[in-house]
Design a protein around this motif. Sequence first.
Motif, PDB file in Angstrom:
ATOM      1  N   ILE A  84       0.855  -1.186   0.000  1.00  0.00           N
ATOM      2  CA  ILE A  84       0.000   0.000   0.000  1.00  0.00           C
ATOM      3  C   ILE A  84       0.894   1.240   0.000  1.00  0.00           C
ATOM      4  O   ILE A  84       1.928   1.263   0.658  1.00  0.00           O
ATOM      5  N   GLU A  85       0.483   2.259  -0.724  1.00  0.00           N
ATOM      6  CA  GLU A  85       1.173   3.542  -0.702  1.00  0.00           C
ATOM      7  C   GLU A  85       0.476   4.446   0.316  1.00  0.00           C
ATOM      8  O   GLU A  85      -0.747   4.557   0.314  1.00  0.00           O
ATOM      9  N   ALA A  86       1.275   5.071   1.190  1.00  0.00           N
ATOM     10  CA  ALA A  86       0.712   5.943   2.223  1.00  0.00           C
ATOM     11  C   ALA A  86       1.462   7.266   2.237  1.00  0.00           C
ATOM     12  O   ALA A  86       2.648   7.323   1.937  1.00  0.00           O
ATOM     13  N   GLY A  87       0.760   8.313   2.622  1.00  0.00           N
ATOM     14  CA  GLY A  87       1.391   9.605   2.823  1.00  0.00           C
ATOM     15  C   GLY A  87       1.992   9.653   4.221  1.00  0.00           C
ATOM     16  O   GLY A  87       1.725   8.809   5.069  1.00  0.00           O
ATOM     17  N   LEU A  88       2.827  10.653   4.464  1.00  0.00           N
ATOM     18  CA  LEU A  88       3.490  10.822   5.754  1.00  0.00           C
ATOM     19  C   LEU A  88       3.237  12.215   6.289  1.00  0.00           C
ATOM     20  O   LEU A  88       3.223  13.185   5.530  1.00  0.00           O
ATOM     21  N   VAL A  89       3.049  12.323   7.600  1.00  0.00           N
ATOM     22  CA  VAL A  89       2.975  13.628   8.251  1.00  0.00           C
ATOM     23  C   VAL A  89       4.391  13.947   8.720  1.00  0.00           C
ATOM     24  O   VAL A  89       4.928  13.262   9.589  1.00  0.00           O
ATOM     25  N   LEU A  90       4.995  14.961   8.119  1.00  0.00           N
ATOM     26  CA  LEU A  90       6.383  15.308   8.418  1.00  0.00           C
ATOM     27  C   LEU A  90       6.503  16.756   8.854  1.00  0.00           C
ATOM     28  O   LEU A  90       5.672  17.593   8.520  1.00  0.00           O
ATOM     29  N   ASP A 142      15.317  -0.565  10.249  1.00  0.00           N
ATOM     30  CA  ASP A 142      14.656  -1.062  11.451  1.00  0.00           C
ATOM     31  C   ASP A 142      13.193  -0.651  11.525  1.00  0.00           C
ATOM     32  O   ASP A 142      12.544  -0.851  12.548  1.00  0.00           O
ATOM     33  N   GLY A 143      12.657  -0.087  10.462  1.00  0.00           N
ATOM     34  CA  GLY A 143      11.316   0.478  10.506  1.00  0.00           C
ATOM     35  C   GLY A 143      10.203  -0.549  10.488  1.00  0.00           C
ATOM     36  O   GLY A 143      10.346  -1.648   9.967  1.00  0.00           O
ATOM     37  N   TYR A 144       9.090  -0.172  11.097  1.00  0.00           N
ATOM     38  CA  TYR A 144       7.871  -0.978  11.073  1.00  0.00           C
ATOM     39  C   TYR A 144       6.700  -0.045  11.303  1.00  0.00           C
ATOM     40  O   TYR A 144       6.862   1.077  11.766  1.00  0.00           O
ATOM     41  N   ALA A 145       5.509  -0.512  10.965  1.00  0.00           N
ATOM     42  CA  ALA A 145       4.301   0.291  11.160  1.00  0.00           C
ATOM     43  C   ALA A 145       3.376  -0.442  12.117  1.00  0.00           C
ATOM     44  O   ALA A 145       3.376  -1.673  12.188  1.00  0.00           O
ATOM     45  N   MET A 146       2.600   0.327  12.874  1.00  0.00           N
ATOM     46  CA  MET A 146       1.634  -0.236  13.814  1.00  0.00           C
ATOM     47  C   MET A 146       0.313   0.510  13.679  1.00  0.00           C
ATOM     48  O   MET A 146       0.297   1.695  13.350  1.00  0.00           O
ATOM     49  N   ILE A 147      -0.760  -0.201  13.955  1.00  0.00           N
ATOM     50  CA  ILE A 147      -2.077   0.409  14.007  1.00  0.00           C
ATOM     51  C   ILE A 147      -2.375   0.653  15.482  1.00  0.00           C
ATOM     52  O   ILE A 147      -2.416  -0.275  16.277  1.00  0.00           O
ATOM     53  N   ASP A 148      -2.549   1.924  15.852  1.00  0.00           N
ATOM     54  CA  ASP A 148      -2.801   2.294  17.237  1.00  0.00           C
ATOM     55  C   ASP A 148      -4.141   3.025  17.283  1.00  0.00           C
ATOM     56  O   ASP A 148      -4.241   4.173  16.837  1.00  0.00           O
ATOM     57  N   GLY A 149      -5.143   2.344  17.796  1.00  0.00           N
ATOM     58  CA  GLY A 149      -6.478   2.934  17.786  1.00  0.00           C
ATOM     59  C   GLY A 149      -7.002   2.956  16.364  1.00  0.00           C
ATOM     60  O   GLY A 149      -7.118   1.929  15.709  1.00  0.00           O
ATOM     61  N   GLU A 188      -5.481   4.928  14.011  1.00  0.00           N
ATOM     62  CA  GLU A 188      -4.435   5.597  13.243  1.00  0.00           C
ATOM     63  C   GLU A 188      -3.284   4.642  12.981  1.00  0.00           C
ATOM     64  O   GLU A 188      -3.012   3.737  13.760  1.00  0.00           O
ATOM     65  N   ALA A 189      -2.586   4.873  11.875  1.00  0.00           N
ATOM     66  CA  ALA A 189      -1.407   4.081  11.526  1.00  0.00           C
ATOM     67  C   ALA A 189      -0.167   4.931  11.799  1.00  0.00           C
ATOM     68  O   ALA A 189      -0.120   6.117  11.444  1.00  0.00           O
ATOM     69  N   TRP A 190       0.832   4.330  12.431  1.00  0.00           N
ATOM     70  CA  TRP A 190       2.063   5.031  12.801  1.00  0.00           C
ATOM     71  C   TRP A 190       3.273   4.283  12.271  1.00  0.00           C
ATOM     72  O   TRP A 190       3.321   3.056  12.290  1.00  0.00           O
ATOM     73  N   LEU A 191       4.261   5.031  11.821  1.00  0.00           N
ATOM     74  CA  LEU A 191       5.523   4.480  11.336  1.00  0.00           C
ATOM     75  C   LEU A 191       6.575   4.682  12.413  1.00  0.00           C
ATOM     76  O   LEU A 191       6.835   5.816  12.820  1.00  0.00           O
ATOM     77  N   LEU A 197       0.987   7.894   9.490  1.00  0.00           N
ATOM     78  CA  LEU A 197       0.745   7.520   8.105  1.00  0.00           C
ATOM     79  C   LEU A 197      -0.644   7.994   7.691  1.00  0.00           C
ATOM     80  O   LEU A 197      -1.599   7.871   8.450  1.00  0.00           O
ATOM     81  N   LEU A 198      -0.738   8.508   6.493  1.00  0.00           N
ATOM     82  CA  LEU A 198      -2.007   9.003   5.973  1.00  0.00           C
ATOM     83  C   LEU A 198      -2.631   7.927   5.086  1.00  0.00           C
ATOM     84  O   LEU A 198      -2.170   7.668   3.983  1.00  0.00           O
ATOM     85  N   LEU A 199      -3.648   7.275   5.613  1.00  0.00           N
ATOM     86  CA  LEU A 199      -4.346   6.201   4.914  1.00  0.00           C
ATOM     87  C   LEU A 199      -5.851   6.402   5.035  1.00  0.00           C
ATOM     88  O   LEU A 199      -6.319   7.056   5.968  1.00  0.00           O
ATOM     89  N   HIS A 200      -6.603   5.793   4.127  1.00  0.00           N
ATOM     90  CA  HIS A 200      -8.048   5.807   4.220  1.00  0.00           C
ATOM     91  C   HIS A 200      -8.493   4.846   5.320  1.00  0.00           C
ATOM     92  O   HIS A 200      -7.803   3.897   5.667  1.00  0.00           O
ATOM     93  N   ARG A 201      -9.674   5.074   5.859  1.00  0.00           N
ATOM     94  CA  ARG A 201     -10.215   4.244   6.940  1.00  0.00           C
ATOM     95  C   ARG A 201     -10.269   2.766   6.541  1.00  0.00           C
ATOM     96  O   ARG A 201      -9.919   1.892   7.307  1.00  0.00           O
ATOM     97  N   LYS A 202     -10.702   2.471   5.307  1.00  0.00           N
ATOM     98  CA  LYS A 202     -10.790   1.083   4.850  1.00  0.00           C
ATOM     99  C   LYS A 202      -9.411   0.426   4.838  1.00  0.00           C
ATOM    100  O   LYS A 202      -9.281  -0.741   5.174  1.00  0.00           O
ATOM    101  N   GLU A 203      -8.395   1.178   4.419  1.00  0.00           N
ATOM    102  CA  GLU A 203      -7.037   0.633   4.385  1.00  0.00           C
ATOM    103  C   GLU A 203      -6.533   0.339   5.793  1.00  0.00           C
ATOM    104  O   GLU A 203      -5.912  -0.709   6.036  1.00  0.00           O
ATOM    105  N   ILE A 204      -6.807   1.241   6.736  1.00  0.00           N
ATOM    106  CA  ILE A 204      -6.383   1.037   8.123  1.00  0.00           C
ATOM    107  C   ILE A 204      -7.080  -0.184   8.711  1.00  0.00           C
ATOM    108  O   ILE A 204      -6.450  -1.019   9.368  1.00  0.00           O
ATOM    109  N   ASP A 205      -8.386  -0.310   8.460  1.00  0.00           N
ATOM    110  CA  ASP A 205      -9.128  -1.462   8.967  1.00  0.00           C
ATOM    111  C   ASP A 205      -8.610  -2.765   8.368  1.00  0.00           C
ATOM    112  O   ASP A 205      -8.486  -3.777   9.062  1.00  0.00           O
TER     113      ASP A 205
END
Length: 155
Positions: A26-32, A49-56, A58-61, A85-93
């Motif tokens: 998936i392609e995601a935007g970033l808040v920088l 060493d990067g990874y992403a997590m779903i917290d609540g 929201e998606a975080w890198l 990470l900037l993703l649509h709700r469906k993608e996060i789910d």
Amino acid sequence: MPRETGRKIVAQNKRARHDYHLEDTIEAGLVLQGTEVKSLREGRASLVDGYAMIDGNEAWLHNVHIPEYSQGTWTNHAARRKRKLLLHRKEIDKLAAKTKEGGLTIVPLALYFKDGRAKVEIAVARGKKDWDKRQSLAEQQAKREMARALRHRNR
């Protein structure tokens, strides 16, 4: 000044393709912050060493290293801070459902600018065992040798 077009790769995580079976990308935007963008434009970042997590909801890198901007002042950013990470709700789910299965994680594959905006390519991945890694290396070498033999035969 003309707008940027196309895709300019800043960093790639080649190790992820070696260590994981990639299932979905998936392609995601970033808040920088401003200094992070300037540092990326200099071509400085590491996804190792990067990874992403779903917290609540929201998606975080996490653990992506963007070094401090060399000409930044007290407004500089922390190098390994977590970034949204900037993703649509469906993608996060969808990502949350897949990572709850167990054995799956979300890894960043590439960090790049697309039409002037910072993007990250993330993938849902399953870790490879050591024998999987050896098998994939053997397959790559076999393909390389076949291609080399065909080139020499066609000369």
